[in-house]
Design an enzyme around this catalytic site. Structure first.
Site, PDB file in Angstrom:
ATOM      1  N   LYS A   1       0.797  -1.224   0.000  1.00  0.00           N
ATOM      2  CA  LYS A   1       0.000   0.000   0.000  1.00  0.00           C
ATOM      3  C   LYS A   1       0.833   1.278   0.000  1.00  0.00           C
ATOM      4  O   LYS A   1       0.391   2.311  -0.513  1.00  0.00           O
ATOM      5  CB  LYS A   1      -0.956   0.007   1.194  1.00  0.00           C
ATOM      6  CG  LYS A   1      -2.076  -1.014   1.085  1.00  0.00           C
ATOM      7  CD  LYS A   1      -3.030  -0.914   2.252  1.00  0.00           C
ATOM      8  CE  LYS A   1      -4.166  -1.928   2.118  1.00  0.00           C
ATOM      9  NZ  LYS A   1      -5.142  -1.834   3.212  1.00  0.00           N
TER      10      LYS A   1
ATOM     11  N   ASP B   1      -9.686   2.954   2.045  1.00  0.00           N
ATOM     12  CA  ASP B   1      -9.615   2.262   3.337  1.00  0.00           C
ATOM     13  C   ASP B   1     -10.213   3.104   4.464  1.00  0.00           C
ATOM     14  O   ASP B   1     -10.942   2.592   5.319  1.00  0.00           O
ATOM     15  CB  ASP B   1      -8.165   1.926   3.687  1.00  0.00           C
ATOM     16  CG  ASP B   1      -7.683   0.650   3.018  1.00  0.00           C
ATOM     17  OD1 ASP B   1      -8.537  -0.176   2.636  1.00  0.00           O
ATOM     18  OD2 ASP B   1      -6.462   0.473   2.872  1.00  0.00           O
TER      19      ASP B   1
END
Length: 303
Positions: free
Chosen positions: A93, A129
């Site tokens: 990420k 997220d």
């Protein structure tokens, strides 16, 4: 590669396309140990409701003996093969950012990307997220006490959640990580945006006065079983938010429930981030309740 801020792309919807020729969409997930991911089924089924034929490919670094160093090759291949984009998960990420052409404001602020959209040959990083975690958290734990929150994990997911929980009104956030310097950097980053409400902490002292715990490390996944902290640090009056969703009932979730804590399992974030990613990939607004119900059915059948 120079990074620039871009607004989300405007994508034609299925209503502008011929009803006799279903729109085809190719996306994927880059990460390690992802064979049990429910994302393919979740995205493909929602696409079916929108009249699309969507294929979601797992690109598992463990299966190919690869590492985040192969990200440039993987992203280039996705671009060449006509992918609409890729989700990105542990451990990529943050590692993916230098290989992108631009970032959304959300991804730049959080310093992490979980969704890469490919448009006109350009790789644009987004982060769903934080909003995904907030969607699941507020549904599972309405009215949760946000006076003193502990965030365990300052990686990609933790970074996104730190922003999200402060936006929800957390008064004090203690960030704990196995790499103290990473926790300190995240605290400094969010304080620059939201005021001095976060600090890097040590787990025992942070938990002593916590009203809630957010767990944002991979510990508890099938491939990394176990507890991320001493359960003796939990108290019944606390709430606990988990990000791991496979299994849904992690060791932490089980221990917290047994103690009497209010719990938000990792399914809420899993669905919430998928809702945001689906819209970015396809331009279609998904039915969040339908995706959540489908996710719960998938989890139940996988037990």
């Amino acid at each position: 590669m120079s990074l620039q801020l871009l607004d989300p792309p405007v994508i034609p919807t299925t209503s502008t396309m011929s009803s006799t020729s279903p729109r085809k969409v190719l996306i994927g997930l880059i990460g390690a140990g992802i064979q049990k991911s429910l994302s393919p089924a979740l995205h493909e089924e929602e696409a079916r409701h929108h009249g699309m034929r969507l294929h979601y490919q797992l690109i598992d670094l463990d299966r190919s003996a690869s590492s985040p160093e192969q990200l440039p090759t993987l992203l280039s291949a996705a671009r060449i093969m006509g992918y609409a984009g890729c989700n990105v998960t542990y451990p990529c990420k943050q590692a993916v950012i230098p290989h992108l052409d631009s970032l959304s404001e959300e991804a730049r602020a959080m310093g992490a990307v979980n969704t890469v959209v490919i448009r006109d040959g350009k790789l644009v990083g987004h982060n769903t997220d934080g909003s995904g975690w907030a969607w699941g958290f507020t549904r599972a734990l309405p009215g949760a006490d946000l006076r003193r929150v502990v965030l365990l994990g300052a990686g990609g997911a933790g970074a996104a959640i730190a922003h999200a929980v402060l936006r929800l009104g957390a008064q004090h956030l203690s960030i704990v990580d196995a790499q103290p310097e990473r926790a300190a950097q995240l605290a400094a980053d969010v304080n620059a945006l939201y005021g001095a409400r976060a600090e890097a902490g040590e787990i025992r002292s942070a938990m002593a006065h916590a009203t809630g715990l957010i767990h944002a490390t991979p510990t508890g996944m099938d491939k990394l079983p176990g507890l991320p902290l001493d359960v003796g640090l939990l108290r019944p009056a606390m709430w606990v938010s988990e990000v791991v969703y496979f299994p849904l009932d992690t060791a932490l979730v089980q221990a917290a429930r047994a103690l009497g804590c209010r719990v938000s399992d990792g399914g809420g974030m899993a669905v919430g981030q998928a809702v945001g990613a689906f819209e970015l990939f396809t331009g279609e607004a998904p039915d969040a309740a339908r995706m959540d119900a489908h996710f719960r059915r998938l989890v139940s059948s996988a037990r």
